[in-house]
Design an enzyme around this catalytic site. Structure first.
Site, PDB file in Angstrom:
ATOM      1  CB  CYS A  23     -33.442 119.884  48.837  1.00  0.00           C
ATOM      2  SG  CYS A  23     -34.411 121.392  48.747  1.00  0.00           S
ATOM      3  CD  GLU A  81     -33.600 124.825  41.474  1.00  0.00           C
ATOM      4  OE1 GLU A  81     -33.247 124.808  42.662  1.00  0.00           O
ATOM      5  OE2 GLU A  81     -33.548 125.849  40.762  1.00  0.00           O
TER       6      GLU A  81
HETATM    7  P1  NAD Z   1     -34.121 111.447  42.395  1.00  0.00           P
HETATM    8  O1  NAD Z   1     -32.998 112.110  41.702  1.00  0.00           O
HETATM    9  O2  NAD Z   1     -33.996 110.011  42.734  1.00  0.00           O
HETATM   10  O3  NAD Z   1     -35.468 111.552  41.512  1.00  0.00           O
HETATM   11  C1  NAD Z   1     -35.992 112.786  41.061  1.00  0.00           C
HETATM   12  C2  NAD Z   1     -36.801 112.565  39.793  1.00  0.00           C
HETATM   13  O4  NAD Z   1     -35.934 112.042  38.800  1.00  0.00           O
HETATM   14  C3  NAD Z   1     -37.956 111.584  39.919  1.00  0.00           C
HETATM   15  O5  NAD Z   1     -39.090 112.101  39.242  1.00  0.00           O
HETATM   16  C4  NAD Z   1     -37.451 110.350  39.196  1.00  0.00           C
HETATM   17  O6  NAD Z   1     -38.471 109.619  38.558  1.00  0.00           O
HETATM   18  C5  NAD Z   1     -36.527 110.944  38.162  1.00  0.00           C
HETATM   19  N1  NAD Z   1     -35.480 110.017  37.718  1.00  0.00           N
HETATM   20  C6  NAD Z   1     -34.964 108.956  38.396  1.00  0.00           C
HETATM   21  N2  NAD Z   1     -34.020 108.346  37.645  1.00  0.00           N
HETATM   22  C7  NAD Z   1     -33.956 109.016  36.474  1.00  0.00           C
HETATM   23  C8  NAD Z   1     -33.174 108.877  35.280  1.00  0.00           C
HETATM   24  N3  NAD Z   1     -32.280 107.893  35.151  1.00  0.00           N
HETATM   25  N4  NAD Z   1     -33.363 109.758  34.287  1.00  0.00           N
HETATM   26  C9  NAD Z   1     -34.260 110.761  34.409  1.00  0.00           C
HETATM   27  N5  NAD Z   1     -35.018 110.962  35.515  1.00  0.00           N
HETATM   28  C10 NAD Z   1     -34.872 110.092  36.533  1.00  0.00           C
HETATM   29  O7  NAD Z   1     -34.419 112.317  43.684  1.00  0.00           O
HETATM   30  P2  NAD Z   1     -35.458 112.074  44.846  1.00  0.00           P
HETATM   31  O8  NAD Z   1     -35.022 110.906  45.654  1.00  0.00           O
HETATM   32  O9  NAD Z   1     -36.837 112.072  44.294  1.00  0.00           O
HETATM   33  O10 NAD Z   1     -35.274 113.426  45.692  1.00  0.00           O
HETATM   34  C11 NAD Z   1     -34.259 113.583  46.622  1.00  0.00           C
HETATM   35  C12 NAD Z   1     -33.120 114.418  46.091  1.00  0.00           C
HETATM   36  O11 NAD Z   1     -33.602 115.600  45.498  1.00  0.00           O
HETATM   37  C13 NAD Z   1     -32.189 114.887  47.202  1.00  0.00           C
HETATM   38  O12 NAD Z   1     -30.856 114.822  46.746  1.00  0.00           O
HETATM   39  C14 NAD Z   1     -32.601 116.327  47.434  1.00  0.00           C
HETATM   40  O13 NAD Z   1     -31.610 117.147  47.987  1.00  0.00           O
HETATM   41  C15 NAD Z   1     -32.952 116.740  46.053  1.00  0.00           C
HETATM   42  N6  NAD Z   1     -33.885 117.849  46.089  1.00  0.00           N
HETATM   43  C16 NAD Z   1     -33.479 119.054  45.637  1.00  0.00           C
HETATM   44  C17 NAD Z   1     -34.339 120.140  45.721  1.00  0.00           C
HETATM   45  C18 NAD Z   1     -33.954 121.497  45.247  1.00  0.00           C
HETATM   46  O14 NAD Z   1     -34.848 122.318  45.088  1.00  0.00           O
HETATM   47  N7  NAD Z   1     -32.690 121.797  45.008  1.00  0.00           N
HETATM   48  C19 NAD Z   1     -35.619 119.968  46.247  1.00  0.00           C
HETATM   49  C20 NAD Z   1     -35.992 118.704  46.685  1.00  0.00           C
HETATM   50  C21 NAD Z   1     -35.124 117.648  46.595  1.00  0.00           C
END
Ligand code: NAD
Length: 487
Positions: free
Chosen positions: A264, A230
């Site tokens: 998002c 997602e």
């Molecule tokens: P992010 O990708 O930085 O982090 C998301 C999760 O991934 C966190 O729990 C983090 O700890 C983990 N993570 C970070 N680095 C990692 C790695 N190397 N390996 C595995 N896991 C890792 O995203 P964010 O800043 O928390 O959220 C914002 C982003 O999420 C935006 O791009 C937004 O559009 C997207 N988003 C999508 C949805 C959806 O439903 N499609 C909903 C909310 C947010």
């Protein structure tokens, strides 16, 4: 940069090692528990969903407070509306329908195989991993949890390190009502997230950025763990001439300023003819000033989650301005006070060009660029030449044009004459496509994502299959020819 002391590094490596071992151990414990009871009854699943709902209801105030603290300020109303109310509705929907979704389903059987029968048995997958982001921390951790629980799985969950207060509260709330072999919450930063995504889950649902999604999909691929991703992206809005402009302005402003645009599916940019841009931009600013008479010190307006994100958004504005964009900022708040509170008022950006960073990366904040586009075909072409968006919005009353857009653009989901609300419809799938994600969940789609839909062929003792056994003769060929007529 000062290099790390060898002893400190050794301690850090040892703690990472022990955390990896702990996660691996929990996975084994959950898998053993699942194998001992691989098909939990509706009664068991229901009692877990009810417990989850009650624990969240009992902690509503605590969730509002910790989430607000994690953000700097998060409106309590927004936490109620976009998190608490949505997960409670999700639980209610699951309680109402899961028993029916769990049932074995009859499937039709092709003529040549009759009187055999086909059925589909939905089965739990085993141990499901969930990685969630910070922007709607409760909703995006618990909505997948509901689907995975209803489907009868054990769950390991890793919430975001950007909302540490929330993550610890969720861990303690769930830890009180569930055993580690039922639901386990792993808190921590990127190292924990990396170790977590390397675990051999039976399914992994990741919500977050497209860049991290790529890394997570790579880690899961090593175990052939299926993933639901997602992700994010730039969600466009087309405002057609036939639109009720007053409604469009209110709804776009609301979609862009709720959670200060850290959504998002927030409208990322607008497409409209040049001649309408100035008036529309002005009206958006006016509407934002009605919604938020002040941005600083206003409990209704949410802060940007962290200094790094605040700096990233400022940088997008500076880059756009340096490349010739015009900025219109809502309100008259003191800029130092705004910066201290990490708040950015709605800022509408016009005279944009594709070279500006604001037109290249997902904005994820209250900045709203407008792109001049004279015709619907131009707007659709602009969208189709770019990464497939998570959401697409169309405002207008002309049904033929609406259907043309729906049938000829590809996006995760769509709201017509609205922004964002398609996400919380439990009866339609929610998910992205291409760089905005793969797979979907919510309601029955979530149940299916976290289930194995096992196809079973029930042969009849009257099967004519023996007529096709070797040694093959002319008679075999005749039977085969006749059967092929029914295929
Ligand atoms: P992010 O990708 O930085 O982090 C998301 C999760 O991934 C966190 O729990 C983090 O700890 C983990 N993570 C970070 N680095 C990692 C790695 N190397 N390996 C595995 N896991 C890792 O995203 P964010 O800043 O928390 O959220 C914002 C982003 O999420 C935006 O791009 C937004 O559009 C997207 N988003 C999508 C949805 C959806 O439903 N499609 C909903 C909310 C947010």
């Amino acid at each position: 940069m000062k290099s790390q002391q060898p002893v400190a590094r050794a301690v850090q490596e040892a703690s990472v090692e022990s955390m990896n071992m702990k996660l691996e151990k929990i996975l084994q414990v959950q898998r053993a528990a699942f194998n001992a009871s691989p098909n939990p009854s509706w009664h068991e699943r229901k009692s877990k969903l009810v417990k989850l709902g009650k624990a969240i209801a009992d902690n509503e105030q605590n969730f509002k407070e910790v989430i607000s603290k994690d953000f700097g300020n998060r409106s309590f109303v927004e936490t109620t509306m976009a998190e608490l109310a949505i997960v409670q509705a999700g639980i209610k929907h699951a309680l109402k329908h899961t028993q029916k979704w769990m049932r074995t389903k009859k499937a039709s059987t092709a003529m040549q195989f009759k009187p055999a029968k086909n059925i589909i048995i939905p089965q739990p997958l085993g141990v499901v991993g969930i990685i969630s982001p910070w922007n709607y921390p409760l909703q995006l951790a618990v909505m997948p949890l509901i689907g995975a629980l209803g489907a009868g799985n054990r769950i390991m969950l890793k919430p975001s390190e950007y909302t540490p207060g929330f993550s610890e509260l969720l861990k303690s709330v769930l830890g009180e009502i569930f055993l580690d072999d039922e639901i386990y919450v792993a808190t921590g930063g990127v190292k924990v997230a990396q170790a977590f995504s390397a675990l051999a889950f039976d399914h992994l649902l990741f919500t977050g950025s497209t860049n991290v999604g790529r890394i997570v999909a790579g880690a899961a691929a090593k175990n052939l763990t299926p993933v639901t991703l997602e992700l994010g992206g730039k969600s466009p809005v087309i405002v057609d001439d036939s639109a009720n402009m007053k409604l469009a302005i209110s709804r776009i402003t609301n979609g862009k300023t709720i959670n200060a645009g850290q959504t998002c599916v927030a409208p990322d940019y607008l497409l409209m003819p040049q001649g309408r841009i100035d008036d529309f931009a002005q009206a958006l600013i006016k509407k934002a000033e009605i919604f938020y008479p002040t941005f600083a010190d206003n409990p209704d307006y949410t802060s940007i989650i962290a200094d790094a994100h605040y700096a990233r958004l400022q940088n997008l504005l500076e880059d756009a301005q340096a490349k010739g964009a015009t900025l219109r900022v809502a309100g008259t708040d003191d800029s130092q006070l705004l910066a201290k509170q990490r708040r950015i008022p709605l800022t509408v950006v016009t005279n944009t060009t594709p070279e500006m960073k604001i037109m290249q990366e997902e904005i994820f904040g209250p900045l709203l660029p407008i792109v001049a586009s004279e015709t619907l075909e131009n707007s659709m072409d602009y969208i189709q030449k770019r990464d497939r968006p998570l959401a697409l919005y169309w405002f207008g009353e002309d049904k033929a044009k609406r259907d043309h857009v729906l049938n000829n653009t590809i996006s995760g989901g769509v709201s017509i004459n609205e922004t964002a609300w398609h996400v919380v419809q439990e009866d339609i799938p929610f998910g992205g496509v291409g760089p905005s994600g793969m797979g979907s969940y919510h309601g029955e789609h979530g149940f299916q994502t976290f289930s194995h839909m096992k196809g079973v062929f029930l042969q009849s003792k009257f099967s004519g299959g023996k007529m096709l056994y070797p040694p093959y003769t002319d008679k075999t060929q005749k039977v085969l020819n006749m059967m092929r007529k029914f295929m």
